[in-house]
Each structure stands twice: as C-alpha cells, then as structure tokens.
Write an enzyme that holds these catalytic residues in place. Structure first.
Site: not given
Ligand code: BMA
Length: 387
Positions: A134, A145, A195, A200, A299
């Site tokens: 991420h 995001w 994803e 997003w 996931e």
């Molecule tokens: C999302 C949540 C967030 C987290 C992100 C990356 O689904 O769990 O709190 O920061 O994933 O792990």
C-alpha cells in the site's frame, strides 16, 4: 543440556537425509519450474513447485500481520490470535510494505525490522510469506488511496522515475535481508499494484491507462529481478472482484511477469453472494490451470465476522463445491487490528467454534499440516520439535 540434545537430533536428521550422496550441506538441485525469475533461489523454485503440487489437496490458510499483533496484544513472541483459537499457526503470513520509503514502521504500525524477524520465524517453521504494497503516492505525497495521477511520472523518462527507483531500492534491500538458517533469502510472494481494476488506489483503473499499468508492473519486476538481483520472489497479480476472464485479464502484464493468479474478494456478506463468489474462483482456477500458474484468494474476509458460521458456510462451502473451486492454493484474511476491525477470530469470538471446524476440515491446511515446502525437510522437523 537442551542445546546438546537438539544438536544431536539435528545431526541425526542430517545424517538420515544424506542418502543422495551429495553431503549434508548440499541441499540438492532446484526443481524445474516455469516462473518469472529463472534465476530464483532454490527455495523459491521449490515453493512454486509445491504450491502447484498441493493444489486440489489443500487450501492453505493465511492471516495478515498474524505474528505482529492481535486483539489486546502487540509484539509478543510466539503470540497469534489464530494460534490462541485453534492451537496452530496459519500456513501463510501476510505483510505490507507501505511506508517503507519514509518510515521504520509500515502504514499499520508494524516496524520493518520486526517484520523481517517474523517473516524469518514463519519461514523457519515451514510457513509461507506474502507481501502487499500500500505505497504512498510518490507524486502527490498522499497515501495509497490518493488517486492523483502518478503512474506515468514513475515510468522511465517520467519526472518521478528516479524517486520511484529509490523506493524500489528500499524494497529490494528489504527482501534481500530476510534470511533463513543457511543465510538463504526467504522466499516471498510479492503482490504489488493490487486491486487495480478498482479506482481506489493511485495505480487503479481510474488513474492510469492499461498500457501505463502494464509498464509499471513490468518495470517493477525487471528492476527488482534484473537490476537489483532480487531472486527470492514469486509475483502475484490480484485484481479485486470481477465478472469475466476478459475483465480479469484486461491489465494482465503477461505470463512471463506473473506466477500467482490472485483475487481480492470481500463480497461474501450474505448467502446470495455465494454463487458469484463461486463463479469467480472457478474462473480464476481455470485461468491459472491453463497457464501453469497458482490460483489464490489473496485477500478475503468479513470485517469483524458478524456471522457465526461464516467460516464453514460462506467461505469453505463454496470452495469445496467441486473439483474446480477447490483448486485454490491459499487464502488470506486481513488483519486483527481492533474489536471493530478484525478478520480472524480471537479467543471468545462468536465465530471461534466455527473457525475450529474450518480448521479441522481436511481441506484447510495450517502450519502443522504443511509438508516441507522448500526442499529442507530436516531443519523444519528440528525447529518444530523446539518451538
Ligand atoms: C485496510 C485497513 C486499513 C489498513 C489497510 C492497509 O483494509 O485494514 O486500516 O491501513 O488495509 O493494510
């Protein structure tokens, strides 16, 4: 005394394993596999070989950040919410490298040195590590995001290309620094740019073209493999929920760039979603079979698991439906952060009895069910004896 005993057992195992005539320190050749990195380490090739070998026999259970923290605890050696509920660790451990370029802690507060330690520990016990990314938006400085356009600027010739290479340098250094008992790099299933059929993330369908996404993927692989000589990775491609093979493959970077066909799918909140879920894993497993890849539910989960029998009736039942659905290699549920944001049960959770049933099902594999995945059987046996 305990040390002496374990040392003797180790010698015994090593001498028993020495019937190939190659000597106790020669681990033998790597299996022949078609993977993204032809120069991958022996253990990485073994991992791919074995993931394929056990498809259909087992679906390995995984949990994000499992060893790092859980409900009401953080960084306690050997602790795991999954272990507290079923008496066994997950077979697969998920981690995330978000913030690696800017902090010693990842975006969810896991410190990277600890993460390396837990990845090594999971591997020593015979488990499998997978890492997602991420990554903050390198152009805007926002988080993953922040969908401000970034991908074109990261590609060769782009204004942020050098910065992007520096981020990949940090990622390469991280992967190269996770080591097993013989100093071998620990294999990791790397799952970047996930994803992407959603809008997003800044690498998502709303923020770059098809070609830019594919170029981003290929550059990432080539830079890590060919420039940085990282040879302990399998690469997982993971769109989120999709409706057709064409949608799934729309931004596919090609068979030469992907080892694992993944799927991130959380849409299992009511029983009328089960047929759609089943259709997606059927397609995924067929696409993987026809390409010689490994299919995985990279996931999944239901936040805080409000349905008591979710594990057996919503997740496992559609996977066990037939010989096509049950080909999934592994699945991974997300992290146990708080009582309002967790994806695995903890002691006292209303879904815990059902999770124990899920655990006891012969199709689900946790750590104790795992055969040697890396071509180093003796060491795992010794380690498990003393865990
Ligand atoms: C999302 C949540 C967030 C987290 C992100 C990356 O689904 O769990 O709190 O920061 O994933 O792990």
């Amino acid at each position: 005394m305990r040390f002496l005993y374990s040392f003797c057992i180790m010698l015994l195992f090593l001498s028993c394993s020495n019937d190939s005539g190659t000597g106790p320190n020669d681990p033998g050749p790597a299996p022949e596999v078609q993977i993204v990195d032809p120069d991958a380490s022996r253990e990485t090739k073994y991992l791919f070989h074995n993931l394929r070998k056990y498809m259909g026999d087992a679906v390995m259970f995984g949990h994000q950040d499992d060893l790092a923290y859980g409900i009401d605890w953080n960084s306690e050696y050997g602790k795991s919410d999954v272990e507290l509920v079923v008496g066994d660790y997950p077979a697969v451990y998920g981690w995330d490298l978000g913030d690696i370029e800017s902090s010693s802690f990842n975006l969810d507060g896991v410190d990277f040195e600890g993460m390396k330690f837990w990845m090594q520990l999971g591997y020593k016990r015979g488990g499998i590590n997978t890492a997602s990314l991420h990554l903050d938006n390198p152009v805007s400085g926002g988080d993953a995001w922040d969908t401000e356009r970034a991908v074109p600027y990261l590609l060769p010739g782009g204004s942020h290309h050098e910065k992007f290479k520096e981020i990949l340098n940090d990622i390469a250094a991280f992967f190269k620094d996770i080591k097993g008992e013989n100093d071998e790099p620990v294999p990791v299933i790397f799952r970047p740019w996930h994803e992407h059929n959603g809008a997003w993330f800044w690498w998502g369908v709303g923020s770059c073209t098809r070609k830019q996404y594919i170029d981003l993927w290929r550059f990432t692989v080539e830079y890590l493999r060919d420039t940085k000589n990282v040879h302990n990775l399998l690469y997982a491609y993971s769109p989120s929920a999709y409706v057709s093979d064409a949608e799934y493959l729309d931004r596919y970077p090609g068979d030469d760039y992907v080892d694992i066909l993944g799927l991130d799918c959380y849409s299992l909140y009511s029983s009328d979603q089960i047929p759609t879920f089943r259709a997606q894993i059927t397609r995924l497993n067929r696409m993987a079979a026809s390409r010689g890849k490994v299919p995985a539910l990279t996931e999944t989960g239901y936040e805080s698991i409000p349905i008591k029998n979710w594990w057996t009736q919503y997740l496992l039942r559609p996977i066990k439906h037939d010989s096509a659905t049950s080909q999934l290699s592994f699945l991974l549920v997300w992290r146990n952060w708080t009582r309002n944001h967790h994806f695995a049960p903890y002691p006292g959770h209303s879904s815990a009895p059902d999770f124990i049933e899920f655990y006891n099902d012969p199709l689900t594999w946790f750590e104790a069910d795992l055969p040697d995945m890396y071509g180093r059987e003796t060491l795992i046996k010794v380690f498990r004896l003393y865990k």
